[in-house]
Design a protein around this motif. Structure first.
Motif, PDB file in Angstrom:
ATOM      1  N   GLY A   6       0.821  -1.182   0.136  1.00  0.00           N
ATOM      2  CA  GLY A   6       0.111  -0.042   0.144  1.00  0.00           C
ATOM      3  C   GLY A   6       0.685   1.446   0.052  1.00  0.00           C
ATOM      4  O   GLY A   6       2.177   0.921   0.068  1.00  0.00           O
ATOM      5  N   PRO A   7       0.215   2.366   0.187  1.00  0.00           N
ATOM      6  CA  PRO A   7       1.032   3.503   0.094  1.00  0.00           C
ATOM      7  C   PRO A   7       1.966   3.659   1.261  1.00  0.00           C
ATOM      8  O   PRO A   7       2.953   4.394   0.873  1.00  0.00           O
ATOM      9  CB  PRO A   7      -0.237   4.754   0.023  1.00  0.00           C
ATOM     10  CG  PRO A   7      -1.338   4.144  -0.643  1.00  0.00           C
ATOM     11  CD  PRO A   7      -1.388   2.650   0.127  1.00  0.00           C
ATOM     12  N   THR A   8       1.582   3.348   2.317  1.00  0.00           N
ATOM     13  CA  THR A   8       2.329   3.502   3.440  1.00  0.00           C
ATOM     14  C   THR A   8       3.768   2.624   3.335  1.00  0.00           C
ATOM     15  O   THR A   8       4.994   3.066   3.615  1.00  0.00           O
ATOM     16  CB  THR A   8       1.695   2.974   4.837  1.00  0.00           C
ATOM     17  OG1 THR A   8       0.620   3.808   4.973  1.00  0.00           O
ATOM     18  CG2 THR A   8       2.801   2.876   6.170  1.00  0.00           C
ATOM     19  N   GLU A   9       3.682   1.469   2.633  1.00  0.00           N
ATOM     20  CA  GLU A   9       4.913   0.474   2.618  1.00  0.00           C
ATOM     21  C   GLU A   9       5.510   1.087   1.455  1.00  0.00           C
ATOM     22  O   GLU A   9       7.086   1.098   1.270  1.00  0.00           O
ATOM     23  CB  GLU A   9       4.150  -0.856   2.181  1.00  0.00           C
ATOM     24  CG  GLU A   9       3.828  -1.633   3.405  1.00  0.00           C
ATOM     25  CD  GLU A   9       2.171  -1.254   3.585  1.00  0.00           C
ATOM     26  OE1 GLU A   9       1.727  -1.564   4.558  1.00  0.00           O
ATOM     27  OE2 GLU A   9       1.687  -0.651   2.595  1.00  0.00           O
ATOM     28  N   LEU A  10       4.964   1.708   0.498  1.00  0.00           N
ATOM     29  CA  LEU A  10       5.728   2.350  -0.705  1.00  0.00           C
ATOM     30  C   LEU A  10       6.431   3.606  -0.459  1.00  0.00           C
ATOM     31  O   LEU A  10       7.922   3.588  -0.756  1.00  0.00           O
ATOM     32  CB  LEU A  10       4.842   2.298  -1.856  1.00  0.00           C
ATOM     33  CG  LEU A  10       4.038   1.406  -2.643  1.00  0.00           C
ATOM     34  CD1 LEU A  10       2.973   1.738  -3.502  1.00  0.00           C
ATOM     35  CD2 LEU A  10       5.005   0.506  -3.210  1.00  0.00           C
ATOM     36  N   THR A  11       6.056   4.279   0.315  1.00  0.00           N
ATOM     37  CA  THR A  11       6.723   5.831   0.599  1.00  0.00           C
ATOM     38  C   THR A  11       7.751   5.259   1.589  1.00  0.00           C
ATOM     39  O   THR A  11       8.842   5.869   1.503  1.00  0.00           O
ATOM     40  CB  THR A  11       5.605   6.673   1.337  1.00  0.00           C
ATOM     41  OG1 THR A  11       5.077   6.212   2.539  1.00  0.00           O
ATOM     42  CG2 THR A  11       4.945   7.260   0.282  1.00  0.00           C
ATOM     43  N   LYS A  12       7.567   4.275   2.612  1.00  0.00           N
ATOM     44  CA  LYS A  12       8.716   3.766   3.318  1.00  0.00           C
ATOM     45  C   LYS A  12       9.833   3.272   2.660  1.00  0.00           C
ATOM     46  O   LYS A  12      10.852   3.548   3.066  1.00  0.00           O
ATOM     47  CB  LYS A  12       8.013   2.923   4.578  1.00  0.00           C
ATOM     48  CG  LYS A  12       9.098   2.521   5.640  1.00  0.00           C
ATOM     49  CD  LYS A  12       8.713   1.828   6.612  1.00  0.00           C
ATOM     50  CE  LYS A  12       9.403   1.353   7.805  1.00  0.00           C
ATOM     51  NZ  LYS A  12      11.029   1.313   7.343  1.00  0.00           N
ATOM     52  N   ALA A  13       9.314   2.401   1.751  1.00  0.00           N
ATOM     53  CA  ALA A  13      10.461   1.482   1.110  1.00  0.00           C
ATOM     54  C   ALA A  13      11.045   2.772   0.275  1.00  0.00           C
ATOM     55  O   ALA A  13      12.613   2.428   0.268  1.00  0.00           O
ATOM     56  CB  ALA A  13       9.776   0.625   0.086  1.00  0.00           C
ATOM     57  N   VAL A  14      10.792   3.634  -0.496  1.00  0.00           N
ATOM     58  CA  VAL A  14      11.338   4.678  -1.045  1.00  0.00           C
ATOM     59  C   VAL A  14      12.266   5.456  -0.282  1.00  0.00           C
ATOM     60  O   VAL A  14      13.507   5.584  -0.524  1.00  0.00           O
ATOM     61  CB  VAL A  14      10.542   5.551  -1.978  1.00  0.00           C
ATOM     62  CG1 VAL A  14      11.307   6.745  -2.559  1.00  0.00           C
ATOM     63  CG2 VAL A  14       9.794   4.714  -3.136  1.00  0.00           C
ATOM     64  N   ALA A  15      11.749   6.100   0.780  1.00  0.00           N
ATOM     65  CA  ALA A  15      12.293   6.623   1.903  1.00  0.00           C
ATOM     66  C   ALA A  15      13.722   5.842   2.392  1.00  0.00           C
ATOM     67  O   ALA A  15      15.101   6.207   2.228  1.00  0.00           O
ATOM     68  CB  ALA A  15      11.952   7.146   2.888  1.00  0.00           C
ATOM     69  N   ASP A  16      13.533   4.535   2.628  1.00  0.00           N
ATOM     70  CA  ASP A  16      14.656   3.705   3.231  1.00  0.00           C
ATOM     71  C   ASP A  16      15.676   3.684   2.070  1.00  0.00           C
ATOM     72  O   ASP A  16      16.865   3.533   2.303  1.00  0.00           O
ATOM     73  CB  ASP A  16      14.040   2.457   3.729  1.00  0.00           C
ATOM     74  CG  ASP A  16      13.130   2.571   4.932  1.00  0.00           C
ATOM     75  OD1 ASP A  16      13.197   3.320   5.555  1.00  0.00           O
ATOM     76  OD2 ASP A  16      12.714   1.695   5.130  1.00  0.00           O
TER      77      ASP A  16
END
Length: 128
Positions: A6-16
């Motif tokens: 979902g959006p939360t996992e996607l934004t966190k993955a890009v930031a990481d």
């Protein structure tokens, strides 16, 4: 409903990815701009994680204070108007607590590492 991630996992993955794999390779002004982008992604991740619950709680509190229904925007507009014209003030039961909790919820998204916010979280845990 969308499939995972979902959006939360996607934004966190890009930031990481940017923080762990790209940041060590960048220097100077580009490193600064990258840090700004990572901070923005972290903020969006926190919004996606926390905002719905904090908005719902805020809406319930304001509905209780005003004894009226409406969108959170409309309720906050009415609350601000009542405070501005003196109908409500810090002696109004529940208002100070509402304002404090709303501030804490906003800081949880915007500035979770802010020293005063962290201190207040610890203080409130000790009081429970």
């Amino acid at each position: 409903m969308q499939d995972e991630p979902g959006p939360t996992e996607l934004t966190k993955a890009v930031a990481d990815f940017l923080r762990e794999d790209i940041a060590p390779l960048v220097s100077g002004h580009n490193a600064f701009k990258l840090r700004v982008a990572i901070n923005m992604l972290d903020l969006v991740t926190r919004q996606l994680t926390l905002e719905a619950a904090s908005d719902a709680a805020e809406e319930r509190r304001v509905q209780g204070l005003l004894a009226m229904q409406g969108s959170l925007f409309e309720l906050n507009r009415a609350l601000a108007d009542k405070i501005a014209n003196g109908e409500l003030d810090l002696r109004t039961p529940g208002l100070a607590e509402h304002l404090w909790q709303t501030t804490m919820d906003k800081l949880a998204v915007d500035q979770p590492t802010y020293a005063a916010y962290r201190r207040e979280l610890e203080r409130s845990k000790l009081q429970r």
